[in-house]
Motif scaffolding. Structure first.
Motif, mmCIF file in Angstrom:
data_model
loop_
_atom_site.group_PDB
_atom_site.id
_atom_site.type_symbol
_atom_site.label_atom_id
_atom_site.label_comp_id
_atom_site.label_asym_id
_atom_site.label_seq_id
_atom_site.Cartn_x
_atom_site.Cartn_y
_atom_site.Cartn_z
ATOM 1 N N GLU A 127 15.791 -27.127 78.309
ATOM 2 C CA GLU A 127 16.287 -28.462 78.669
ATOM 3 C C GLU A 127 15.838 -29.497 77.641
ATOM 4 N N GLY A 128 14.630 -29.331 77.101
ATOM 5 C CA GLY A 128 14.139 -30.258 76.078
ATOM 6 C C GLY A 128 14.969 -30.200 74.814
ATOM 7 N N ALA A 129 15.386 -28.983 74.423
ATOM 8 C CA ALA A 129 16.198 -28.844 73.203
ATOM 9 C C ALA A 129 17.543 -29.551 73.362
ATOM 10 N N LYS A 130 18.039 -29.596 74.600
ATOM 11 C CA LYS A 130 19.327 -30.267 74.843
ATOM 12 C C LYS A 130 19.221 -31.777 74.696
ATOM 13 N N ARG A 131 17.996 -32.291 74.696
ATOM 14 C CA ARG A 131 17.803 -33.734 74.531
ATOM 15 C C ARG A 131 17.538 -34.123 73.078
ATOM 16 N N THR A 132 17.543 -33.164 72.172
ATOM 17 C CA THR A 132 17.284 -33.492 70.768
ATOM 18 C C THR A 132 18.578 -33.873 70.058
ATOM 19 N N GLU A 160 24.523 -30.446 70.550
ATOM 20 C CA GLU A 160 25.847 -31.027 70.819
ATOM 21 C C GLU A 160 26.383 -30.372 72.081
ATOM 22 N N PRO A 161 27.084 -31.131 72.932
ATOM 23 C CA PRO A 161 27.604 -30.562 74.176
ATOM 24 C C PRO A 161 28.392 -29.276 73.918
ATOM 25 N N GLY A 162 28.159 -28.285 74.753
ATOM 26 C CA GLY A 162 28.865 -27.009 74.605
ATOM 27 C C GLY A 162 28.078 -25.974 73.832
ATOM 28 N N MET A 163 27.021 -26.427 73.150
ATOM 29 C CA MET A 163 26.202 -25.471 72.389
ATOM 30 C C MET A 163 25.473 -24.518 73.330
#
Ligand code: SF4
Length: 305
Positions: A199-204, A208-211
């Motif tokens: 979840e933290g990596a998704k905030r960096t 990009e959405p969909g990754m």
């Protein structure tokens, strides 16, 4: 972002899950547990440092270093890191110190013989802080490496071995723990790490959405063999990597429910070691605080009898 929130690391959450009283001694009182083995901690610092240095060097390199240049840099890096992090006095003998050095050096060389080259070339973050918020839960943790892949991002956590890491064989225990059918705090550290870092990596900025975001535990020294020969002992080291992103996806709701319970318990300062029997059974007398723990000593001398 509201900076007054309390952020907790997956490691502290896992200590709380294992035993709330242990968390209290460790994090609230900062009681020093007896020294485990400085030796293994320092060896870990040395190989983590060598990988970080090498990935940073490749990322900052103006051209595209060859495989051999990366390997040569990694060899220098582990030499440098070994010298700065280890202390001969922590070892029983020169032979033991030399052996551990050989294990660390061989492990780093084995890593950069294969996967490490691709990881270094595609690394976008080395030793960075990741944060994630979910509802009222706020977590943070220091990640070893984030690598860009064809499908998205791969978060990597380097370990000595994969012992205690959740696997295809043990992942159902997450639901059993959540449902109260069994106590499996031993695998939760790795599960909490996966949740926090994915979840933290998704905030960096790299996301990009969909990754796809994969999380990999990389056991750098998973298998170590000693090979006696005429010139002394040489070692061979084999790594083992385990992707656990699919485990996180399969049990996401249960994982966050357990995290929320631990997080709330920490904030509400609920440190009673419950469920008692299961906690004692799981620690098998291994808890460092046993000699001073009132709950344990009270039960041992049968104060209630
Ligand atoms: S001795 Fe038992 S109750 Fe006390 S901190 Fe350790 S695990 Fe928890």
């Amino acid at each position: 972002m509201n900076e007054t929130v309390t952020r907790v690391s997956p490691s502290r959450l896992a200590t709380y899950a294992a035993c709330p009283r242990q968390y209290e001694y460790d994090s609230e009182w900062s009681v020093e547990a007896p020294e485990e083995s400085r030796r293994y901690l320092d060896r870990g610092l040395a190989y983590h440092g060598a990988i970080e240095d090498t990935c940073t060097w490749v990322a900052d390199h103006s051209g595209s270093p060859t495989d051999e240049e990366i390997r040569a840099y990694a060899a220098e890096a582990i030499d440098r890191q070994w010298t700065s992090h280890t202390d001969r006095s922590e070892y029983a003998s020169d032979a033991q110190y030399a052996y551990d050095r050989e294990v660390a050096t061989t492990g780093v060389a084995a890593y950069f013989a294969e996967d490490g080259l691709e990881h270094a070339r595609n690394s976008v973050t080395q030793e960075g802080w990741l944060t994630c918020n979910r509802g009222d839960v706020h977590l943070h943790g220091r990640v070893d490496n984030i690598v860009r892949t064809d499908d998205g991002l791969q978060v990597i956590d380097y370990k000595g071995s994969l012992s205690g890491i959740v696997s295809g064989r043990t992942h159902d225990r997450i639901e059993e723990h959540h449902d109260g059918e069994a106590y499996h705090a031993d695998i939760l550290r790795s599960v909490f790490q996966a949740a926090t870092y994915i979840e933290g990596a998704k905030r960096t900025d790299h996301y990009e959405p969909g990754m796809d975001v994969e999380f990999t535990f990389y056991g750098l020294l998973h298998s170590v063999d000693r090979n006696p020969g005429r010139d002394g002992i040489t070692v061979t080291v084999e790594a083992n990597a385990r992707n656990v992103g699919w485990i996180y996806d399969a049990h996401e709701d249960a994982i966050w429910s357990i995290i929320e319970d631990c997080y709330d318990g920490i904030l509400d300062r609920e440190f009673a070691p419950e469920p008692w029997d299961e906690i004692q059974e799981q620690t098998y007398g291994d808890c460092s605080y046993q000699g001073m723990c009132g709950d344990y000593l009270g039960a041992e001398v049968g104060l209630d009898d």
